[in-house]
Write an enzyme that holds these catalytic residues in place. Structure first.
Site, short mmCIF file in Angstrom:
data_model
loop_
_atom_site.label_atom_id
_atom_site.label_comp_id
_atom_site.label_asym_id
_atom_site.label_seq_id
_atom_site.Cartn_x
_atom_site.Cartn_y
_atom_site.Cartn_z
N ASP A 97 46.09 -40.46 24.08
CA ASP A 97 47.34 -41.21 24.28
C ASP A 97 47.37 -42.47 23.43
O ASP A 97 48.44 -43.00 23.13
CB ASP A 97 47.48 -41.55 25.77
N ARG B 32 56.33 -35.58 29.64
CA ARG B 32 55.16 -36.45 29.55
C ARG B 32 54.32 -35.99 28.36
O ARG B 32 54.66 -35.04 27.69
CB ARG B 32 54.36 -36.49 30.85
N ARG C 81 56.04 -46.38 30.28
CA ARG C 81 54.65 -45.96 30.43
C ARG C 81 53.81 -46.78 29.44
O ARG C 81 54.08 -46.77 28.24
CB ARG C 81 54.51 -44.45 30.16
N ALA D 170 51.77 -37.89 25.13
CA ALA D 170 51.98 -38.97 24.17
C ALA D 170 53.05 -38.65 23.11
O ALA D 170 54.01 -39.42 22.91
CB ALA D 170 50.66 -39.30 23.49
N ASN E 244 42.47 -41.42 26.91
CA ASN E 244 43.05 -40.11 27.25
C ASN E 244 43.03 -39.99 28.78
O ASN E 244 42.58 -40.90 29.48
CB ASN E 244 42.24 -38.98 26.60
N LYS E 245 43.56 -38.89 29.27
CA LYS E 245 43.71 -38.70 30.72
C LYS E 245 42.41 -39.00 31.46
O LYS E 245 41.33 -38.66 30.99
CB LYS E 245 44.16 -37.25 30.97
N GLN F 160 47.91 -31.52 35.45
CA GLN F 160 48.56 -31.07 34.21
C GLN F 160 47.82 -29.87 33.60
O GLN F 160 48.41 -29.05 32.91
CB GLN F 160 48.61 -32.20 33.16
O1 MRU Z 1 50.14 -38.68 32.07
P1 MRU Z 1 50.48 -37.70 31.00
O2 MRU Z 1 50.62 -36.31 31.46
O3 MRU Z 1 51.62 -38.16 30.13
O4 MRU Z 1 49.17 -37.76 30.14
C1 MRU Z 1 49.16 -37.74 28.81
C2 MRU Z 1 48.49 -36.56 28.38
O5 MRU Z 1 49.18 -35.60 28.17
C3 MRU Z 1 47.05 -36.48 28.25
O6 MRU Z 1 46.34 -37.63 28.43
C4 MRU Z 1 46.73 -35.75 27.00
O7 MRU Z 1 45.44 -35.31 27.04
C5 MRU Z 1 46.90 -36.60 25.77
S1 MRU Z 1 47.60 -35.75 24.51
C6 MRU Z 1 49.26 -36.12 24.69
#
Ligand code: MRU
Length: 369
Positions: free
Chosen positions: A249, A54, A95, A56, A259-260, A208
């Site tokens: 993301d 997982r 995704r 981005a 972002n998350k 995470q």
């Molecule tokens: O759902 P995930 O674990 O794929 O989430 C993505 C992320 O890793 C985060 O949002 C992260 O902060 C972004 S940087 C890739």
């Protein structure tokens, strides 16, 4: 980056069989380090969708290799192009929020046009997948170099006392091919001997932060403390956070950042406390089509079991336990959008810029239409 003292990326081709892609299966971290073999397009689709890998940048690189695995399976007849386009659509559908996926599939489809035969196309798909992965790693390394002076300046102003950095989710090397984005400046500072300490948001519901970011910081020897997702505001009010660095993301070319889930709340708290809030991202995460992040970025919604259950190590085994009344419904929005006005600056592979159209296009002039 380091895994038990040995250098590793998050995905690579198997040394003795170039038709197999190997990845770190992140579902087992931090308790077990498991490498998974992916042998087909189906395997890659499942690995991205079910979050064996997982983040981005990594799902972008994985999509690149997914297209290579698809090329190995594609029929050698007039349906070849159709098969590859469908493969791209399947990968893109795994995704919805991270734009790196579509970006990588588009790179592959464009590159494949130059191939004159299926075997030539397979070679092109492999080279393109490797270029995508290498450029992800190199962009992250450069993000580290551009972000380093920000940490150095704070360290100087504190007379060398540890710089306290808060991060959310995992925008570390596990979310990319190597180095990470939010973590890259931190690793660069740590390597240079600058004292840093990272507040790691646990990042419910999949944790995470607690399971991945804490593990990778520990592997690199970076001092860190896991905090509950709701603790950041309190720490900021008490002067315990010098800066926030998160990943992204998808970021619009106007500077809105997806972002998350929970990132927006950290940005609000940072604003209220005058704490710089940086977003580190490679340009493969910039969506050059979207102007309004809040209305236009698709937000992934995942299953309610991720909210209602929690997983962890118990008596040497990974177990899942129910946290909530079995019959209560739960909602699971995986990302949120932080408006550009709450972001201090973006840290990219080309340098640091303000989160607005003019400044972003000044760094990436080839995107001016
Ligand atoms: O759902 P995930 O674990 O794929 O989430 C993505 C992320 O890793 C985060 O949002 C992260 O902060 C972004 S940087 C890739």
């Amino acid at each position: 980056m380091n895994v038990n003292g040995k250098n590793s990326r998050t995905l690579w081709l198997k040394a003795d069989d170039e038709q197999i892609v190997q990845v770190i299966d992140q579902r087992h971290l931090p308790h077990h380090f498991v490498v998974e073999d992916l042998r087909s397009l189906d395997d890659m689709v499942m690995a991205i969708r079910d979050m064996h890998l997982r983040g981005a940048g990594l799902i972008g690189a994985a999509a690149g290799f997914g297209m290579y695995l698809a090329a190995l399976e594609a029929p050698h007849d007039s349906s070849y192009d159709h098969f590859m386009k469908e493969a791209g659509l399947r990968l893109q559908a795994t995704r919805p929020t991270a734009v790196n996926l579509s970006w990588a599939v588009d790179q592959q489809l464009k590159a494949l046009q130059a191939g004159k035969s299926p075997s030539e196309k397979t070679t092109i798909a492999l080279n393109t997948a490797q270029v995508i992965a290498d450029s992800d790693a190199e962009s992250c390394r450069q993000i580290g170099q551009h972000g380093l002076p920000l940490i150095e300046a704070i360290s100087r102003s504190k007379g060398g006392a540890p710089v306290n950095i808060l991060t959310h989710c995992n925008a570390g090397w596990l979310a990319f091919v190597d180095y990470g984005t939010a973590t890259a400046p931190i690793y660069a500072a740590h390597q240079k001997g600058i004292a840093v300490h990272v507040w790691v948001d646990e990042t419910r519901p999949r944790n995470q932060g607690a399971s991945l970011t804490a593990w990778e910081l520990g592997q690199q020897g970076v001092p860190h403390t896991i905090i509950t997702d709701n603790a950041g505001g309190h720490l900021m009010q008490h002067g315990l956070v010098d800066l926030v660095i998160v990943g992204s993301d998808r970021t619009t070319f106007t500077g809105d950042v997806a972002n998350k889930i929970g990132t927006y709340l950290k940005a609000l708290a940072a604003k209220d406390n005058d704490i710089p809030f940086y977003v580190a991202l490679p340009s493969s995460t910039i969506d050059w089509e979207l102007e309004d992040g809040l209305r236009q970025i698709p937000i992934e919604q995942r299953g309610e079991e991720e909210v209602k259950y929690i997983e962890g190590l118990c008596d040497g085994e990974i177990r899942k336990v129910l946290l909530a009344p079995e019959d209560s419904p739960a909602a699971n929005f995986a990302f949120d959008v932080t408006p550009a006005r709450l972001v201090t600056a973006l840290i990219t592979e080309r340098g640091i810029c303000k989160p607005d159209k003019q400044s972003i296009l000044a760094l990436f002039p080839e995107r001016k239409s």
